[in-house]
Design a protein around this motif. Sequence first.
Motif, PDB file in Angstrom:
ATOM      1  N   ALA A   1       0.852  -1.194   0.000  1.00  0.00           N
ATOM      2  CA  ALA A   1       0.000   0.000   0.000  1.00  0.00           C
ATOM      3  C   ALA A   1       0.882   1.238   0.000  1.00  0.00           C
ATOM      4  N   PRO A   2       0.366   2.364  -0.488  1.00  0.00           N
ATOM      5  CA  PRO A   2       1.153   3.598  -0.476  1.00  0.00           C
ATOM      6  C   PRO A   2       1.316   4.122   0.948  1.00  0.00           C
ATOM      7  N   PRO A   3       2.318   4.939   1.191  1.00  0.00           N
ATOM      8  CA  PRO A   3       2.493   5.518   2.522  1.00  0.00           C
ATOM      9  C   PRO A   3       1.510   6.660   2.753  1.00  0.00           C
ATOM     10  N   GLU A   4       1.184   6.878   4.004  1.00  0.00           N
ATOM     11  CA  GLU A   4       0.356   8.032   4.326  1.00  0.00           C
ATOM     12  C   GLU A   4       1.138   9.320   4.148  1.00  0.00           C
ATOM     13  N   ARG A   5       2.419   9.258   4.444  1.00  0.00           N
ATOM     14  CA  ARG A   5       3.243  10.464   4.429  1.00  0.00           C
ATOM     15  C   ARG A   5       4.674  10.089   4.058  1.00  0.00           C
ATOM     16  N   VAL A   6       5.309  10.923   3.242  1.00  0.00           N
ATOM     17  CA  VAL A   6       6.717  10.736   2.911  1.00  0.00           C
ATOM     18  C   VAL A   6       7.474  11.977   3.351  1.00  0.00           C
ATOM     19  N   ASN A   7       8.546  11.774   4.118  1.00  0.00           N
ATOM     20  CA  ASN A   7       9.444  12.869   4.471  1.00  0.00           C
ATOM     21  C   ASN A   7      10.353  13.103   3.278  1.00  0.00           C
ATOM     22  N   LEU A   8      10.178  14.212   2.596  1.00  0.00           N
ATOM     23  CA  LEU A   8      10.903  14.458   1.356  1.00  0.00           C
ATOM     24  C   LEU A   8      12.372  14.761   1.595  1.00  0.00           C
ATOM     25  N   SER A   9      12.723  15.143   2.796  1.00  0.00           N
ATOM     26  CA  SER A   9      14.127  15.408   3.117  1.00  0.00           C
ATOM     27  C   SER A   9      14.923  14.119   3.253  1.00  0.00           C
ATOM     28  N   THR A  10      14.294  13.096   3.807  1.00  0.00           N
ATOM     29  CA  THR A  10      14.999  11.840   4.068  1.00  0.00           C
ATOM     30  C   THR A  10      14.555  10.699   3.165  1.00  0.00           C
ATOM     31  N   GLY A  11      13.358  10.829   2.581  1.00  0.00           N
ATOM     32  CA  GLY A  11      12.789   9.739   1.800  1.00  0.00           C
ATOM     33  C   GLY A  11      12.074   8.697   2.636  1.00  0.00           C
ATOM     34  N   ASP A  12      12.006   8.910   3.945  1.00  0.00           N
ATOM     35  CA  ASP A  12      11.351   7.937   4.827  1.00  0.00           C
ATOM     36  C   ASP A  12       9.833   7.996   4.676  1.00  0.00           C
ATOM     37  N   ALA A  13       9.218   6.830   4.603  1.00  0.00           N
ATOM     38  CA  ALA A  13       7.764   6.713   4.535  1.00  0.00           C
ATOM     39  C   ALA A  13       7.206   6.479   5.924  1.00  0.00           C
TER      40      ALA A  13
ATOM     41  N   THR B   1       0.735   3.639   6.865  1.00  0.00           N
ATOM     42  CA  THR B   1       0.079   3.141   5.658  1.00  0.00           C
ATOM     43  C   THR B   1      -1.003   4.111   5.230  1.00  0.00           C
ATOM     44  N   GLY B   2      -1.008   4.470   3.966  1.00  0.00           N
ATOM     45  CA  GLY B   2      -2.004   5.397   3.463  1.00  0.00           C
ATOM     46  C   GLY B   2      -3.401   4.817   3.497  1.00  0.00           C
ATOM     47  N   PRO B   3      -4.416   5.661   3.600  1.00  0.00           N
ATOM     48  CA  PRO B   3      -5.791   5.175   3.624  1.00  0.00           C
ATOM     49  C   PRO B   3      -6.221   4.601   2.281  1.00  0.00           C
TER      50      PRO B   3
END
Length: 384
Positions: free
Chosen positions: A294-306, A309-311
Motif C-alpha cells: 500500500a502507499p504511505p500516508e506520508r513521505v518525508n521528502l528530506s529523508t525519503g522515509d515513509a 500506511t495510506g488510507p
Amino acid sequence: MRHHPFRILLLISALSAMLTGCGKSAQQTWTDRFTHLWQAYQVTFISPEGRIVDASQPDQRSTSEGQAYALFFALVANDPTRFAQILNWTRLNLGAGDMNTHLPVWLWGHRADGSWGVIDGNTASDADLWLAYILLQAGRLWHQSAYTETGRRMVSLIAQREVVDVAGTGPVLLPGTRGFGPDDQGCVTVNPSYTPLPVATYMAHEFGPPWQSIAKRLPQLIRATTERGFAADWAQACPDKPLTVPAPGHPPTGSYDAIRVYLWAGLAAPGTPGQKPLIDSVWGMASYLAGHEAPPERVNLSTGDAENTGPIGFSAALLPYLEAQHMKQRFRQQAERVTAGQQPSGLMGTPPTYYDQNLALFALGHLAGLYTFDEHGTLEVHWQ
C-alpha cells in the motif's frame, strides 16, 4: 470515447474471462462500484439542501472543494437536478449569492459561537478552478448558457485574484487570495496539487493567457517541487530562484495534498502536452509500490522515509497513475485493496472518511469509462 491502451488490455482480459463463464467485464465492475459508492455518498455526505458535510470534523464543515467535487460527480452521473441543488447551496452560502462576481469562500460550518455560517472567508483556488471548469463543461453538455457564463466569469476572477507572475517561474496559481504572498521578497507559496493538468490545459486552449503559460510550465513546476520522485504538499517560488520544498511554515512532506498530483496526472489523456514528463517526474510512488502492498500516508521528502500506511483513498487515487504507466501488477495490487475496502454500504474504508470517498469516485469513474479528458482537457462523458 477514447480508451487508454492499458484499459483495452484489461477489458480483453475481462472479456476472455466472460467467454469462459467467469464474471463480468472489468469496465462494468468499475461502473458498478462507482454507482454504488456515488449512491452511498449522496445519502451519507449530501444534505437535503445540497451541502457536502464532512462530519469527521468537529465543525461539521463544508468546503468549496467538497462542493466542487460533488458537482463533478453529479455531472458525470448526468444528474442535473442534484447538480443544481449543490450549486445553489454553494452560490448562496459560499459565493455571497453571486458567483459571477464573488469567488466562493472555502470554509463553512458550525462556528465557535454556536451559529452556522462562514468560518474562514479566504478562497481555495483549487476548488475555484474546478468549479469554473465544471460549470463550463456542464453548460456545454447540458446546453445551459447560465452555467457557461458563470464559469467564464469565474475564470476571469481567478486570473485576476489568484494568479501572480513570479520572475523566472512565470504565472502561478496561489492557493487562495490571502496569506500566500507575495511577501517582501516577492516569494509565494504554491501547492502542486492545486492545478490539475487536464483543467489547466482546457483553460489554456479556451482562454489563452495566463493559462497557456500555467499549463505549459506545470510539468516543470511539478518536477522542480518533487523530491526523491515524490510529489510535495507545499513549495515556495521566489523571483529568479529555483522552486524550493518545503514552503515556510510547512513540513517537507508529501501526503494528503500531494496524493492528488498522481491522480490528476493519471487522469490526463496520454496525448496531453506535458503528461508524460509529469508522470515521469513522480516516479517515486510507483517505485515504492514495487516493494510495498500500500502507499504511505506520508513521505518525508528530506529523508525519503515513509510513514504509516495510506488510507484506502490513496490506493484508489493511484490506480489511474499506475494504469497510465502500464504497471499491471502494481495496478492489480492496489485495485484488490480498493475492492476489499468497499463496504456493503458502498462506502470506502473503515471508517469511511469524506476525502477517501472523493478520491475513489474520481478513480472509479475514470476506470469505468464514465468520463475521460481529451488532449485539450475537454470532458468526455459516457452519456454524450
